[in-house]
Motif scaffolding. Structure first.
Motif, PDB file in Angstrom:
ATOM      1  N   VAL A 132       0.837  -1.201   0.000  1.00 38.02           N
ATOM      2  CA  VAL A 132       0.000   0.000   0.000  1.00 38.02           C
ATOM      3  C   VAL A 132       0.876   1.257   0.000  1.00 38.02           C
ATOM      4  O   VAL A 132       0.620   2.219  -0.733  1.00 38.02           O
ATOM      5  CB  VAL A 132      -0.960  -0.001   1.209  1.00 38.02           C
ATOM      6  N   VAL A 133       1.930   1.247   0.832  1.00 37.42           N
ATOM      7  CA  VAL A 133       2.855   2.382   0.890  1.00 37.42           C
ATOM      8  C   VAL A 133       3.429   2.664  -0.495  1.00 37.42           C
ATOM      9  O   VAL A 133       3.441   3.807  -0.967  1.00 37.42           O
ATOM     10  CB  VAL A 133       3.995   2.096   1.890  1.00 37.42           C
ATOM     11  N   ARG A 134       3.874   1.622  -1.140  1.00 40.03           N
ATOM     12  CA  ARG A 134       4.475   1.758  -2.477  1.00 40.03           C
ATOM     13  C   ARG A 134       3.475   2.334  -3.467  1.00 40.03           C
ATOM     14  O   ARG A 134       3.788   3.242  -4.244  1.00 40.03           O
ATOM     15  CB  ARG A 134       4.916   0.366  -2.930  1.00 40.03           C
ATOM     16  N   MET A 135       2.249   1.804  -3.413  1.00 39.88           N
ATOM     17  CA  MET A 135       1.210   2.236  -4.338  1.00 39.88           C
ATOM     18  C   MET A 135       0.829   3.704  -4.102  1.00 39.88           C
ATOM     19  O   MET A 135       0.722   4.493  -5.048  1.00 39.88           O
ATOM     20  CB  MET A 135      -0.027   1.349  -4.174  1.00 39.88           C
ATOM     21  N   VAL A 136       0.674   4.084  -2.837  1.00 38.64           N
ATOM     22  CA  VAL A 136       0.240   5.442  -2.517  1.00 38.64           C
ATOM     23  C   VAL A 136       1.334   6.462  -2.824  1.00 38.64           C
ATOM     24  O   VAL A 136       1.086   7.499  -3.461  1.00 38.64           O
ATOM     25  CB  VAL A 136      -0.190   5.545  -1.033  1.00 38.64           C
ATOM     26  N   LEU A 137       2.562   6.172  -2.399  1.00 38.13           N
ATOM     27  CA  LEU A 137       3.636   7.144  -2.595  1.00 38.13           C
ATOM     28  C   LEU A 137       3.975   7.337  -4.067  1.00 38.13           C
ATOM     29  O   LEU A 137       4.035   8.460  -4.568  1.00 38.13           O
ATOM     30  CB  LEU A 137       4.896   6.731  -1.822  1.00 38.13           C
ATOM     31  N   ALA A 138       4.211   6.217  -4.761  1.00 38.99           N
ATOM     32  CA  ALA A 138       4.653   6.316  -6.159  1.00 38.99           C
ATOM     33  C   ALA A 138       3.494   6.500  -7.130  1.00 38.99           C
ATOM     34  O   ALA A 138       3.673   7.103  -8.196  1.00 38.99           O
ATOM     35  CB  ALA A 138       5.454   5.070  -6.537  1.00 38.99           C
ATOM     36  N   GLY A 139       2.306   5.994  -6.766  1.00 41.37           N
ATOM     37  CA  GLY A 139       1.198   6.024  -7.710  1.00 41.37           C
ATOM     38  C   GLY A 139       0.164   7.097  -7.466  1.00 41.37           C
ATOM     39  O   GLY A 139      -0.673   7.367  -8.334  1.00 41.37           O
ATOM     40  N   GLN A 140       0.213   7.731  -6.280  1.00 37.72           N
ATOM     41  CA  GLN A 140      -0.791   8.752  -5.974  1.00 37.72           C
ATOM     42  C   GLN A 140      -0.136  10.090  -5.624  1.00 37.72           C
ATOM     43  O   GLN A 140      -0.282  11.070  -6.366  1.00 37.72           O
ATOM     44  CB  GLN A 140      -1.676   8.289  -4.807  1.00 37.72           C
ATOM     45  N   VAL A 141       0.590  10.123  -4.510  1.00 38.16           N
ATOM     46  CA  VAL A 141       1.167  11.389  -4.043  1.00 38.16           C
ATOM     47  C   VAL A 141       2.160  11.943  -5.069  1.00 38.16           C
ATOM     48  O   VAL A 141       2.086  13.117  -5.455  1.00 38.16           O
ATOM     49  CB  VAL A 141       1.862  11.189  -2.676  1.00 38.16           C
ATOM     50  N   GLN A 142       3.065  11.099  -5.513  1.00 38.53           N
ATOM     51  CA  GLN A 142       4.067  11.548  -6.486  1.00 38.53           C
ATOM     52  C   GLN A 142       3.431  11.986  -7.797  1.00 38.53           C
ATOM     53  O   GLN A 142       3.782  13.021  -8.363  1.00 38.53           O
ATOM     54  CB  GLN A 142       5.076  10.440  -6.745  1.00 38.53           C
ATOM     55  N   ARG A 143       2.471  11.212  -8.285  1.00 37.05           N
ATOM     56  CA  ARG A 143       1.825  11.540  -9.567  1.00 37.05           C
ATOM     57  C   ARG A 143       1.127  12.894  -9.493  1.00 37.05           C
ATOM     58  O   ARG A 143       1.175  13.699 -10.431  1.00 37.05           O
ATOM     59  CB  ARG A 143       0.803  10.455  -9.923  1.00 37.05           C
ATOM     60  N   GLU A 144       0.457  13.145  -8.375  1.00 33.39           N
ATOM     61  CA  GLU A 144      -0.251  14.417  -8.234  1.00 33.39           C
ATOM     62  C   GLU A 144       0.731  15.582  -8.216  1.00 33.39           C
ATOM     63  O   GLU A 144       0.527  16.605  -8.884  1.00 33.39           O
ATOM     64  CB  GLU A 144      -1.077  14.418  -6.948  1.00 33.39           C
ATOM     65  N   LEU A 145       1.833  15.434  -7.473  1.00 34.29           N
ATOM     66  CA  LEU A 145       2.806  16.508  -7.378  1.00 34.29           C
ATOM     67  C   LEU A 145       3.511  16.739  -8.714  1.00 34.29           C
ATOM     68  O   LEU A 145       3.706  17.892  -9.138  1.00 34.29           O
ATOM     69  CB  LEU A 145       3.822  16.189  -6.287  1.00 34.29           C
ATOM     70  N   VAL A 146       3.886  15.682  -9.394  1.00 36.69           N
ATOM     71  CA  VAL A 146       4.494  15.814 -10.716  1.00 36.69           C
ATOM     72  C   VAL A 146       3.542  16.529 -11.666  1.00 36.69           C
ATOM     73  O   VAL A 146       3.939  17.403 -12.442  1.00 36.69           O
ATOM     74  CB  VAL A 146       4.892  14.426 -11.272  1.00 36.69           C
ATOM     75  N   GLY A 147       2.264  16.188 -11.597  1.00 32.60           N
ATOM     76  CA  GLY A 147       1.268  16.838 -12.441  1.00 32.60           C
ATOM     77  C   GLY A 147       1.156  18.330 -12.171  1.00 32.60           C
ATOM     78  O   GLY A 147       1.077  19.138 -13.110  1.00 32.60           O
ATOM     79  N   LEU A 148       1.166  18.723 -10.893  1.00 34.05           N
ATOM     80  CA  LEU A 148       1.078  20.146 -10.541  1.00 34.05           C
ATOM     81  C   LEU A 148       2.300  20.910 -11.053  1.00 34.05           C
ATOM     82  O   LEU A 148       2.175  22.029 -11.572  1.00 34.05           O
ATOM     83  CB  LEU A 148       0.967  20.295  -9.020  1.00 34.05           C
ATOM     84  N   LEU A 149       3.468  20.310 -10.914  1.00 35.33           N
ATOM     85  CA  LEU A 149       4.684  20.966 -11.391  1.00 35.33           C
ATOM     86  C   LEU A 149       4.688  21.092 -12.915  1.00 35.33           C
ATOM     87  O   LEU A 149       5.084  22.117 -13.475  1.00 35.33           O
ATOM     88  CB  LEU A 149       5.915  20.185 -10.921  1.00 35.33           C
ATOM     89  N   ASN A 150       4.210  20.048 -13.569  1.00 32.28           N
ATOM     90  CA  ASN A 150       4.257  20.028 -15.034  1.00 32.28           C
ATOM     91  C   ASN A 150       3.159  20.861 -15.690  1.00 32.28           C
ATOM     92  O   ASN A 150       3.137  21.002 -16.915  1.00 32.28           O
ATOM     93  CB  ASN A 150       4.223  18.586 -15.545  1.00 32.28           C
ATOM     94  N   GLU A 151       2.270  21.434 -14.882  1.00 28.67           N
ATOM     95  CA  GLU A 151       1.349  22.430 -15.430  1.00 28.67           C
ATOM     96  C   GLU A 151       2.105  23.658 -15.922  1.00 28.67           C
ATOM     97  O   GLU A 151       1.601  24.437 -16.726  1.00 28.67           O
ATOM     98  CB  GLU A 151       0.320  22.843 -14.367  1.00 28.67           C
TER      99      GLU A 151
END
Length: 317
Positions: free
Chosen positions: A99-118
């Motif tokens: 779950v940790v792996r899924m949330v960190l790499a698949g949720q939190v990181q993806r959202e932050l990368v998306g905000l930066l790449n706007e």
């Protein structure tokens, strides 16, 4: 003839105020640990992304390291898995590690990368597993002075920063999840959950960063909490080391990380209030810092005798 009043003049003054700081930090690496309220408040998340992109365009080399405690707890609850803590650390079973792996790499990181790449094709996400960035061994919690097994929780043993350096040299913003590969080749599970404060400080040292910045949910390190809310604006590594035993448990890993960083080549480490929008820019580019800065101990002055001895040795050689 009178000059026309320009309403935008205060903006120019603000930019000029930032000039010496822009000059000082140009080309320098800044490692930022993203956490606390800034991770869950939508306005703060967007302001954080804007700050990081501003650093990049101002000529700095930002690196973001993140955890995701609240998101992990929410996902565990959704799946019917218990969140248990011992010695202030999350007990991480193999199921919880998934779950940790899924949330960190698949949720939190993806959202932050998306905000930066706007703001452009800048951010690249990776975990400590990628390119063997972070290696770790099993970490045991201390409960009543005794070691306690808390599962897949790791202690960093090595950093290979080559992949991060390559991204920085390419003008990218690395966004790194605090997961490490096991340094034990016989460890079939292969990965560990590591404290994001610790991961950020170890990476800052490995990169030779100018600054480590740790976002928190407080104003900084308080001088005499809870009796006073006076924030210590600056202290040395030795001064911090003396304070560590009396700090609140939540501040200990953050301040230990700051201590490790400045004792391993990082010029300064700062704990800042992530509840304040654009706190990163206020801390780096203004005269009025809003957190606590930790700096290395000053080097002892060379005495005249030391100087003469050194000169004589050089001459004899």
């Amino acid at each position: 003839m009178t000059t026309r009043k320009h309403n935008a003049l205060p903006k120019a003054r603000t930019l000029i105020e930032a000039l010496p700081w822009l000059t000082r930090h140009h080309g320098k690496t800044v490692v930022i640990k993203f956490g606390g309220n800034a991770m869950v408040d939508e306005a703060l998340k967007r302001a954080f992304a804007q700050d990081v992109v501003f650093l990049r365009h101002a000529g700095l080399r930002p690196v973001v390291v993140h955890g995701g405690g609240p998101q992990i707890s929410a996902q565990l609850e959704l799946l019917g898995l218990e969140s248990e803590f011992k010695g202030g650390l999350r007990v991480t079973s193999p199921e919880a590690m998934n779950v940790v792996r899924m949330v960190l790499a698949g949720q939190v990181q993806r959202e932050l990368v998306g905000l930066l790449n706007e703001h452009g094709p800048l951010a690249v996400g990776m975990t400590g597993e990628d390119a063997r960035l972070m290696s770790a061994t099993k970490h045991y919690a201390q409960v009543d002075g005794a070691p306690v097994d808390i599962g897949r929780v790791g202690e960093i043993t090595a950093i290979d920063s080559g992949a991060v350096q390559a991204l920085l040299d390419d003008g990218r913003i690395p966004v790194i999840s605090s997961i490490a590969r096991s340094s034990d080749e016989d460890d079939v599970s292969g990965v560990f959950n590591v404290n994001a404060d610790t991961a950020a400080s170890a990476l800052a040292a490995a990169l030779g960063a100018e600054t480590l910045m740790v976002l928190t949910d407080v104003e900084g390190l308080y001088e005499d909490w809870p009796h006073s809310d006076e924030v210590i604006s600056r202290l040395t590594a030795t001064q911090l080391e003396k304070l560590l035993p009396d700090l609140a448990s939540g501040m200990v890993p953050k301040m230990q990380g700051c201590l490790y960083a400045v004792r391993n080549g990082v010029r300064n480490a700062r704990v800042i209030d992530g509840r304040v929008q654009h706190s990163i820019l206020l801390e780096i580019f203004t005269d009025e810092g809003i957190g606590t800065m930790v700096v290395p101990d000053p080097e002892p002055p060379i005495t005249p005798h030391e100087g003469i001895a050194h000169h004589t040795t050089q001459g004899a050689a």
